[in-house]
Design a protein around this motif. Structure first.
Motif, PDB file in Angstrom:
ATOM      1  N   CYS A 122       0.866  -1.187   0.000  1.00 56.18           N
ATOM      2  CA  CYS A 122       0.000   0.000   0.000  1.00 56.18           C
ATOM      3  C   CYS A 122       0.898   1.231   0.000  1.00 56.18           C
ATOM      4  CB  CYS A 122      -0.942  -0.011   1.215  1.00 56.18           C
ATOM      5  SG  CYS A 122      -0.139   0.328   2.792  1.00 56.18           S
ATOM      6  N   PRO A 123       0.338   2.421   0.023  1.00 55.74           N
ATOM      7  CA  PRO A 123       1.211   3.602  -0.004  1.00 55.74           C
ATOM      8  C   PRO A 123       2.227   3.645   1.149  1.00 55.74           C
ATOM      9  CG  PRO A 123      -0.996   4.231  -0.600  1.00 55.74           C
ATOM     10  CD  PRO A 123      -1.069   2.795  -0.176  1.00 55.74           C
ATOM     11  N   LYS A 162       4.759  -1.813  -2.533  1.00 52.32           N
ATOM     12  CA  LYS A 162       3.633  -1.397  -3.381  1.00 52.32           C
ATOM     13  C   LYS A 162       3.771  -2.115  -4.727  1.00 52.32           C
ATOM     14  CE  LYS A 162       0.309   1.612  -4.355  1.00 52.32           C
ATOM     15  NZ  LYS A 162      -0.820   0.707  -4.548  1.00 52.32           N
ATOM     16  N   MET A 214     -11.436   2.210   4.794  1.00 59.49           N
ATOM     17  CA  MET A 214     -10.832   3.100   3.813  1.00 59.49           C
ATOM     18  C   MET A 214     -11.510   2.881   2.472  1.00 59.49           C
ATOM     19  SD  MET A 214      -8.120   5.205   3.687  1.00 59.49           S
ATOM     20  CE  MET A 214      -6.627   4.713   4.523  1.00 59.49           C
ATOM     21  N   ILE A 237      -0.559   1.583  -9.257  1.00 64.90           N
ATOM     22  CA  ILE A 237       0.534   0.609  -9.323  1.00 64.90           C
ATOM     23  C   ILE A 237       1.818   1.284  -9.809  1.00 64.90           C
ATOM     24  CG2 ILE A 237       1.242  -1.561 -10.434  1.00 64.90           C
ATOM     25  CD1 ILE A 237      -1.151  -2.011  -8.656  1.00 64.90           C
ATOM     26  N   SER A 250       5.639  -7.056  -4.572  1.00 63.14           N
ATOM     27  CA  SER A 250       4.323  -7.371  -5.131  1.00 63.14           C
ATOM     28  C   SER A 250       4.316  -7.008  -6.611  1.00 63.14           C
ATOM     29  CB  SER A 250       3.244  -6.584  -4.384  1.00 63.14           C
ATOM     30  OG  SER A 250       1.978  -6.898  -4.914  1.00 63.14           O
ATOM     31  N   GLN A 263       4.917 -11.503  -4.159  1.00 59.68           N
ATOM     32  CA  GLN A 263       3.461 -11.639  -4.026  1.00 59.68           C
ATOM     33  C   GLN A 263       2.828 -11.355  -5.384  1.00 59.68           C
ATOM     34  OE1 GLN A 263       0.801  -9.397  -0.979  1.00 59.68           O
ATOM     35  NE2 GLN A 263       0.668  -8.178  -2.846  1.00 59.68           N
ATOM     36  N   LYS A 298      -1.884 -13.606  -3.874  1.00 59.63           N
ATOM     37  CA  LYS A 298      -2.709 -12.859  -2.921  1.00 59.63           C
ATOM     38  C   LYS A 298      -4.177 -13.113  -3.240  1.00 59.63           C
ATOM     39  CE  LYS A 298      -3.187  -8.345  -0.791  1.00 59.63           C
ATOM     40  NZ  LYS A 298      -2.773  -6.947  -0.789  1.00 59.63           N
ATOM     41  N   LEU A 347      -6.220 -10.753   2.997  1.00 58.54           N
ATOM     42  CA  LEU A 347      -7.240 -10.446   2.047  1.00 58.54           C
ATOM     43  C   LEU A 347      -6.844  -9.206   1.268  1.00 58.54           C
ATOM     44  CD1 LEU A 347     -10.110 -11.827   2.279  1.00 58.54           C
ATOM     45  CD2 LEU A 347     -10.709  -9.962   3.753  1.00 58.54           C
ATOM     46  N   GLY A 396      -9.733  -2.050   5.238  1.00 60.43           N
ATOM     47  CA  GLY A 396      -9.851  -1.650   6.643  1.00 60.43           C
ATOM     48  C   GLY A 396     -10.937  -2.393   7.402  1.00 60.43           C
ATOM     49  N   LEU A 443     -13.355  -5.406   6.694  1.00 58.85           N
ATOM     50  CA  LEU A 443     -12.846  -6.673   6.152  1.00 58.85           C
ATOM     51  C   LEU A 443     -12.592  -7.726   7.234  1.00 58.85           C
ATOM     52  CD1 LEU A 443     -12.577  -4.908   3.665  1.00 58.85           C
ATOM     53  CD2 LEU A 443     -10.276  -5.817   3.305  1.00 58.85           C
ATOM     54  N   LEU A 486      -7.054  -5.418  10.100  1.00 60.05           N
ATOM     55  CA  LEU A 486      -6.331  -5.620  11.365  1.00 60.05           C
ATOM     56  C   LEU A 486      -5.825  -4.283  11.909  1.00 60.05           C
ATOM     57  CD1 LEU A 486      -4.289  -8.854  10.602  1.00 60.05           C
ATOM     58  CD2 LEU A 486      -6.531  -8.616  11.643  1.00 60.05           C
ATOM     59  N   HIS A 512      -0.592  -9.118   7.727  1.00 60.85           N
ATOM     60  CA  HIS A 512      -0.206  -7.859   7.101  1.00 60.85           C
ATOM     61  C   HIS A 512      -1.221  -6.787   7.455  1.00 60.85           C
ATOM     62  CE1 HIS A 512      -3.005  -8.236   3.625  1.00 60.85           C
ATOM     63  NE2 HIS A 512      -2.796  -9.520   3.826  1.00 60.85           N
ATOM     64  N   VAL A 513      -0.702  -5.612   7.704  1.00 60.33           N
ATOM     65  CA  VAL A 513      -1.525  -4.483   8.132  1.00 60.33           C
ATOM     66  C   VAL A 513      -1.254  -3.356   7.139  1.00 60.33           C
ATOM     67  CG1 VAL A 513      -2.071  -2.936  10.051  1.00 60.33           C
ATOM     68  CG2 VAL A 513      -1.148  -5.219  10.530  1.00 60.33           C
ATOM     69  N   SER A 514      -2.297  -2.750   6.616  1.00 58.43           N
ATOM     70  CA  SER A 514      -2.087  -1.728   5.584  1.00 58.43           C
ATOM     71  C   SER A 514      -2.765  -0.416   5.933  1.00 58.43           C
ATOM     72  CB  SER A 514      -2.596  -2.228   4.230  1.00 58.43           C
ATOM     73  OG  SER A 514      -1.957  -3.430   3.882  1.00 58.43           O
TER      74      SER A 514
HETATM   75  C1  LIG Z   1      -4.591   2.869  -0.661  1.00 56.92           C
HETATM   76  C2  LIG Z   1      -4.336   1.410  -0.805  1.00 56.92           C
HETATM   77  C3  LIG Z   1      -3.512   0.967  -1.814  1.00 56.92           C
HETATM   78  C4  LIG Z   1      -3.255  -0.391  -1.970  1.00 56.92           C
HETATM   79  N1  LIG Z   1      -2.411  -0.828  -2.939  1.00 56.92           N
HETATM   80  C5  LIG Z   1      -2.128  -2.157  -3.059  1.00 56.92           C
HETATM   81  C6  LIG Z   1      -1.187  -2.622  -4.004  1.00 56.92           C
HETATM   82  O1  LIG Z   1      -0.571  -1.866  -4.743  1.00 56.92           O
HETATM   83  N2  LIG Z   1      -0.969  -3.963  -4.077  1.00 56.92           N
HETATM   84  C7  LIG Z   1      -1.605  -4.859  -3.251  1.00 56.92           C
HETATM   85  O2  LIG Z   1      -1.361  -6.062  -3.351  1.00 56.92           O
HETATM   86  N3  LIG Z   1      -2.497  -4.428  -2.343  1.00 56.92           N
HETATM   87  C8  LIG Z   1      -2.768  -3.105  -2.227  1.00 56.92           C
HETATM   88  N4  LIG Z   1      -3.658  -2.676  -1.276  1.00 56.92           N
HETATM   89  C9  LIG Z   1      -4.371  -3.678  -0.452  1.00 56.92           C
HETATM   90  C10 LIG Z   1      -3.676  -3.907   0.886  1.00 56.92           C
HETATM   91  O3  LIG Z   1      -2.420  -4.501   0.703  1.00 56.92           O
HETATM   92  C11 LIG Z   1      -4.518  -4.818   1.794  1.00 56.92           C
HETATM   93  O4  LIG Z   1      -4.615  -6.092   1.209  1.00 56.92           O
HETATM   94  C12 LIG Z   1      -5.922  -4.288   2.024  1.00 56.92           C
HETATM   95  O5  LIG Z   1      -5.894  -2.892   2.194  1.00 56.92           O
HETATM   96  C13 LIG Z   1      -6.561  -4.919   3.251  1.00 56.92           C
HETATM   97  O6  LIG Z   1      -5.793  -4.668   4.399  1.00 56.92           O
HETATM   98  P1  LIG Z   1      -6.139  -3.494   5.453  1.00 56.92           P
HETATM   99  O7  LIG Z   1      -7.564  -3.683   5.849  1.00 56.92           O
HETATM  100  O8  LIG Z   1      -5.151  -3.683   6.536  1.00 56.92           O
HETATM  101  O9  LIG Z   1      -5.945  -2.194   4.723  1.00 56.92           O
HETATM  102  C14 LIG Z   1      -3.884  -1.319  -1.098  1.00 56.92           C
HETATM  103  C15 LIG Z   1      -4.703  -0.848  -0.070  1.00 56.92           C
HETATM  104  C16 LIG Z   1      -4.921   0.498   0.093  1.00 56.92           C
HETATM  105  C17 LIG Z   1      -5.790   0.963   1.242  1.00 56.92           C
END
Ligand SMILES: Cc1cc2nc3c(=O)[nH]c(=O)nc-3n(C[C@H](O)[C@H](O)[C@H](O)COP(=O)(O)O)c2cc1C
Length: 397
Positions: free
Chosen positions: A20-21, A43, A69, A79, A103, A134, A171, A196, A231, A234, A259, A277-279
């Protein structure tokens, strides 16, 4: 104490920063490492060259409390280009001691040349120094597949696994065909699974803007997009998929999605994930939360009598006929007890419509408590409390 492994990689903490970012720059990855992350998933990088964006080409993220989110973007904006991705993986692998999991993403899957693109991305990530890869399928449509297509997707994943020497993990998301998830879990050559991914939803409306969608639904110049949710919302799916996958495979699992607390993380570990994993939580609250989560995980382990993270992984299961099952527990093992001295007669418990055993005025238990704990939660002077069955609560033998 927090050490674990994922697809053979040693992790100093089960907390991995998801793609993620928060993992799209070297600076962000370094901050995650300094804060105590076990690994990061960079990312996603694609096979496209850099895209020139105009000032109007903003990404759109909006955090809605208790929902999560909400995003709208497109892969060309979201990407990293191949050059950016390779450079990020190369610099992060050199600068950081923690595993850098790359990834990779390509918008096509079964067309002419698509497999070559995927394989080329995997090889580029490996050459740049990634510890593992990934496969990000987010922008692909794997929602409904024929049996032959399921087999074909699994075979191609296997071919990608075999195309590099480092571990390759797909994934998964709940948008995917259920048979595909099961086939990957049970039969693929991938050493582990990440899940997820965020989920596609219909637009979220803003009730203070006359019911208009939060995002105006405009089509981007750079690819199509829909509303995407990550977020909080999920979490139930993450917990459920962890169990479903663990029943089907012994492969390493990296659980994620919603998470944000040590309790949620421990629950995933107990359900059989090697790491999480936490994003979006870290996007919103910053890498210092990794330090806080690690600290709270250590405290949980110490107070609950576990020496290390490995001692909680998968402990929710018992094995029966070669399969993992959640151990059965009596549903009602704690029941409410009324402590008359504390009761102020405020009447809040009289508003409960679920209870058949607690009578009011006079306040007393007249039947077996179901242990729902709602009366305990709403009683301001704490005149109702939960006790172990047999500890003197209502209905205790
Ligand atoms: C802004 C944003 C960008 C994301 N970009 C990617 C990405 O480039 N590749 C990827 O595999 N997952 C991406 N994700 C998904 C996250 O890796 C993660 O699987 C998803 O957000 C669920 O986790 P969370 O609830 O902790 O955010 C992104 C999520 C967010 C919120």
């Amino acid at each position: 104490m927090l050490e674990t492994t994922f697809v053979g990689l040693p992790l100093t903490s089960p907390i991995v920063v998801g793609s993620c970012p928060a993992t799209e720059s070297l600076d962000a990855i370094r901050r995650a490492e300094d804060a105590g992350a076990g690994a990061v998933i960079t990312k996603s990088m694609g096979s496209h060259p850099s895209t020139p964006f105009g000032p109007a080409d903003r990404r759109r993220y909006r955090w809605v409390p208790r929902l999560g989110m909400l995003m709208q973007s497109s892969y060309l904006k979201e990407i990293l280009s191949r050059d950016q991705g390779v450079e990020l993986i190369r610099r992060a692998s050199t600068a950081c001691a923690i595993p850098i999991i790359a990834s990779v993403f390509h918008p096509g899957w079964d067309g002419e040349g698509d497999f070559e693109r995927w394989r080329s991305l995997c090889r580029a990530a490996e050459a740049a120094g990634a510890a593992a890869i990934q496969l990000d399928f987010f922008y692909l449509d794997f929602r409904k597949l024929t049996t032959a297509a399921v087999r074909d997707v699994r075979n191609r994943i296997d071919a990608l696994v075999g195309s590099v020497r480092i571990p390759v993990v797909p994934k998964l998301s709940i948008d995917m065909d259920g048979d595909l998830i099961d086939a990957i879990a049970a039969e693929s050559r991938a050493p582990g699974l990440v899940y997820l991914d965020s989920i596609r939803t219909e637009p979220y409306i803003d009730i203070y803007a006359r019911g208009r969608p939060l995002y105006d639904g405009e089509q981007f110049r750079h690819g199509r997009s829909r509303t995407v949710l990550a977020g909080e919302s999920l979490l139930p799916f993450t917990l459920s998929l962890t169990q479903r996958l663990r029943r089907r495979t012994r492969r390493d699992l990296a659980a994620g999605g919603g998470l944000a607390t040590p309790d949620d993380i421990v629950r995933c570990l107990m359900l059989g994930a090697q790491c999480v994993h936490v994003s979006s939580f870290l996007m919103r609250r910053g890498p210092a939360q990794i330090t806080a989560l690690n600290e709270r995980l250590r405290r949980f382990l110490a107070t609950q009598g576990y020496a290390r993270v490995a001692d909680v992984i998968g402990i929710s299961y018992v094995e029966r006929e070669g399969r993992q099952h959640i151990a059965e527990a009596p549903f009602v093992d704690r029941i409410a007890r009324f402590i008359g001295d504390r009761c102020t007669g405020c009447g809040r418990c009289e508003e409960l419509t679920v209870c058949r055993s607690f009578r009011t005025r006079p306040y007393e238990f007249v039947g077996n408590c179901d242990g729902c704990s709602m009366c305990v939660a709403i009683c301001p002077p704490h005149a109702l409390e939960l006790v172990d069955m047999g500890g003197g609560g209502a209905g205790a033998p």
